[in-house]
Design a protein around this motif. Sequence first.
Motif, PDB file in Angstrom:
ATOM      1  N   GLU A 443      64.359  43.828  98.484  1.00  0.00           N
ATOM      2  CA  GLU A 443      64.698  42.994  97.331  1.00  0.00           C
ATOM      3  C   GLU A 443      64.158  41.575  97.432  1.00  0.00           C
ATOM      4  OE1 GLU A 443      68.490  43.068  99.995  1.00  0.00           O
ATOM      5  OE2 GLU A 443      66.822  44.406  99.433  1.00  0.00           O
ATOM      6  N   HIS A 444      63.630  41.216  98.621  1.00  0.00           N
ATOM      7  CA  HIS A 444      63.086  39.874  98.814  1.00  0.00           C
ATOM      8  C   HIS A 444      61.562  39.849  98.811  1.00  0.00           C
ATOM      9  CE1 HIS A 444      67.079  38.886 101.027  1.00  0.00           C
ATOM     10  NE2 HIS A 444      67.166  38.599  99.740  1.00  0.00           N
ATOM     11  N   ARG A 445      60.940  40.983  98.609  1.00  0.00           N
ATOM     12  CA  ARG A 445      59.487  41.050  98.776  1.00  0.00           C
ATOM     13  C   ARG A 445      58.704  40.617  97.538  1.00  0.00           C
ATOM     14  NH1 ARG A 445      58.266  46.455 102.499  1.00  0.00           N
ATOM     15  NH2 ARG A 445      59.685  45.885 104.212  1.00  0.00           N
ATOM     16  N   VAL A 446      59.392  40.437  96.423  1.00  0.00           N
ATOM     17  CA  VAL A 446      58.736  39.951  95.209  1.00  0.00           C
ATOM     18  C   VAL A 446      59.491  38.714  94.738  1.00  0.00           C
ATOM     19  CG1 VAL A 446      58.037  40.463  92.847  1.00  0.00           C
ATOM     20  CG2 VAL A 446      58.054  42.292  94.564  1.00  0.00           C
ATOM     21  N   ILE A 447      58.785  37.605  94.582  1.00  0.00           N
ATOM     22  CA  ILE A 447      59.424  36.377  94.144  1.00  0.00           C
ATOM     23  C   ILE A 447      58.503  35.642  93.184  1.00  0.00           C
ATOM     24  CG2 ILE A 447      58.617  35.225  96.239  1.00  0.00           C
ATOM     25  CD1 ILE A 447      60.949  33.289  95.947  1.00  0.00           C
ATOM     26  N   GLU A 448      59.091  35.099  92.134  1.00  0.00           N
ATOM     27  CA  GLU A 448      58.382  34.255  91.177  1.00  0.00           C
ATOM     28  C   GLU A 448      59.277  33.043  90.929  1.00  0.00           C
ATOM     29  OE1 GLU A 448      57.242  34.824  86.565  1.00  0.00           O
ATOM     30  OE2 GLU A 448      56.279  36.271  87.928  1.00  0.00           O
ATOM     31  N   ALA A 449      58.818  31.874  91.358  1.00  0.00           N
ATOM     32  CA  ALA A 449      59.677  30.687  91.300  1.00  0.00           C
ATOM     33  C   ALA A 449      58.823  29.424  91.287  1.00  0.00           C
ATOM     34  CB  ALA A 449      60.630  30.668  92.496  1.00  0.00           C
ATOM     35  N   PRO A 450      59.416  28.301  90.891  1.00  0.00           N
ATOM     36  CA  PRO A 450      58.670  27.037  90.885  1.00  0.00           C
ATOM     37  C   PRO A 450      58.323  26.581  92.299  1.00  0.00           C
ATOM     38  CG  PRO A 450      60.639  26.897  89.510  1.00  0.00           C
ATOM     39  CD  PRO A 450      60.754  28.152  90.307  1.00  0.00           C
ATOM     40  N   ALA A 451      57.184  25.954  92.408  1.00  0.00           N
ATOM     41  CA  ALA A 451      56.718  25.455  93.701  1.00  0.00           C
ATOM     42  C   ALA A 451      57.309  24.083  94.002  1.00  0.00           C
ATOM     43  CB  ALA A 451      55.197  25.372  93.715  1.00  0.00           C
ATOM     44  N   ARG A 452      57.534  23.841  95.274  1.00  0.00           N
ATOM     45  CA  ARG A 452      57.771  22.491  95.777  1.00  0.00           C
ATOM     46  C   ARG A 452      56.738  22.276  96.871  1.00  0.00           C
ATOM     47  NH1 ARG A 452      61.887  18.526  96.591  1.00  0.00           N
ATOM     48  NH2 ARG A 452      60.738  16.779  97.527  1.00  0.00           N
ATOM     49  N   VAL A 453      55.926  21.251  96.699  1.00  0.00           N
ATOM     50  CA  VAL A 453      54.743  21.073  97.541  1.00  0.00           C
ATOM     51  C   VAL A 453      55.020  20.052  98.637  1.00  0.00           C
ATOM     52  CG1 VAL A 453      52.301  20.456  97.563  1.00  0.00           C
ATOM     53  CG2 VAL A 453      53.278  21.634  95.573  1.00  0.00           C
ATOM     54  N   PHE A 454      54.605  20.410  99.855  1.00  0.00           N
ATOM     55  CA  PHE A 454      54.758  19.529 101.019  1.00  0.00           C
ATOM     56  C   PHE A 454      53.445  19.500 101.792  1.00  0.00           C
ATOM     57  CE2 PHE A 454      58.845  21.565 100.156  1.00  0.00           C
ATOM     58  CZ  PHE A 454      59.686  20.455 100.035  1.00  0.00           C
ATOM     59  N   ASP A 455      53.190  18.359 102.406  1.00  0.00           N
ATOM     60  CA  ASP A 455      51.998  18.229 103.245  1.00  0.00           C
ATOM     61  C   ASP A 455      52.336  18.224 104.730  1.00  0.00           C
ATOM     62  OD1 ASP A 455      50.533  18.138 100.954  1.00  0.00           O
ATOM     63  OD2 ASP A 455      50.157  15.982 100.989  1.00  0.00           O
TER      64      ASP A 455
END
Length: 603
Positions: A443-455
């Motif tokens: 149930e965790h192998r497919v995800i569609e969500a907003p990104a939070r970007v880090f460097d």
Amino acid sequence: MAVHPVLARVTERVAERSAERRGAYLDRIRAARTRGPARGGMGCGNLAHGFAACGAQDKLWLRGDVTPNIAIVSAYNDMLSAHQPLKDYPDLIKAAVRAAGGTAQFAGGVPAMCDGITQGRAGMELSLFSRDVVAMATAVALSHDMFDGALLLGVCDKIVPGLVIGALAFGHLPVLLVPAGPMPSGLPNAKKASVRKRYAAGEIGRDELLAAEAASYHSPGTCTFYGTANSNQLLMEVMGLHLPGASFVPPGTKLRDALTEAAARRVLELTSLAGDGYTPIGELLDERAFVNGVVALLATGGSTNHTLHLVAMASAAGIDLTWDDFDELSHVTPLLTRLYPNGTADVNHFHAAGGTAFLIGELIDAGLLHEDARTVGGGTLAVYRRAAEYVNGRAEWREHPRVSGDTDVLRPVADPFDVQGGLHTVTGNLGRAVVKVSAVRGEHRVIEAPARVFDSQESLQEAFAAGELDRDVVAVVRFQGPRSNGMPELHRLTPPLSVLQDRGHRVALVTDGRMSGASGAVPAAIHVSPEAAAGGPLARVRDGDVIRLDCDKGVLEILVPDEELAARHPDPAPPGASGTGRELFQVFRAAVGPAERGAGVLG
């Protein structure tokens, strides 16, 4: 038994695409083979330097033209628990070789850094590059034209692949890898993972965390979880470079010493002076051996680092191994083990349940290994179905039970934990990446969500501590590739991301960095290639962009129109860091190849 058609097809494809390079490599190493001892062509002054420090008996033998001389190359230091037992190996080996009619010399040491110590610190930015430093140091050790074979002493992470790459530059020599074995099981892995999560959530303090870690890593021997170090050991055995059953015998035991002595005797039998037994490493490590290694990695849910290291080692042997080969084999290779971080058991439990002998036998019977691959154990891979035992002062090999001793840890092909292997490749408009799914629930192998970007991983940890990630999120941690900062492992991200997932959020990680064997239950697309610092699309991702990761269908996409993504100006890479020796590796960062080609600097 006939090999599986997919195994046969992948092996044939690897051989076809590698034919020119492999042929040139084999021509080179065959030309390097000598008739008689390697030192036979040396000048008297050169040879005198070579044996000046030897004892009288060894000097006498080294003057002659019939005695094989074996190089010992060691990664010993007493800071690495896995390598501390190697301290006494050279004397043990020299005595065993001498008793068998040969000589052995300590040819050189190679550096051995501990990723467990440098994890999350500046030194980790040297870690991946240390593999190629180890390879070069191995070549220096073997460069004296004194040796007819070699024993390589090393266990951990980048060290074993580096030793192998260096030895393949001297592919006309027979070579055995000599392991040290795991420490006894300590704090149960489920308890350790729980303590780490509680610390990440702020529920406990540093003293309690340190006590748990010290109870886990507590004595000489390899750390017992199934990360890169133990993946190394299993692969070296399945690829035929260990003696059968040698990988997970504990240090300080009679059997461990007996196996080391047996390796010393065995390498003499493989030298060119032994006639028909001659088995050079460059011929042993052929397409079959590398495909066998990939299958073993997949069947056990091993370290993702080997999607780099196997590619790099194969390249050193003139073989072109790709992530596509991993992916195709993964779809037909069943997952047969549950080892931490993909379960709660450790390698001691695996060994007790049947270990490599059971695993290899199951895979051979299913047609998923090339049984006819050459090995240092005598004959083909079939002999690795036997287990080592201590009998009357020596190691002996006997048939192993054909049933698992614990099906919660090790299962037969007929009843696997999963019908597919533990690694998948994902591809899309963000590039190509590797996903380790052996511990990720369906149930965790497919995800569609907003990104939070880090460097940096530090900035993600700060955002987590501030409560900014308490939602569905795809954490994008970029500028962590080999060209940017040496591609450090990002283990410290696992606890906070696991906490978020446990809270019911949809969570994933996308990064051009590494996670080794520790990505655990959170889906993580790692080794993204091309990396951000090389102009990869990760440099164009912005906070709020929706990213889709489908581990099962092999998809990694940013749901932004192609025109918009292409029009964005890529964010610049952070300036290169210095200190802790990092400035010395700038030449490596400038020359390194992409992750999917092994992330190496040696070509």
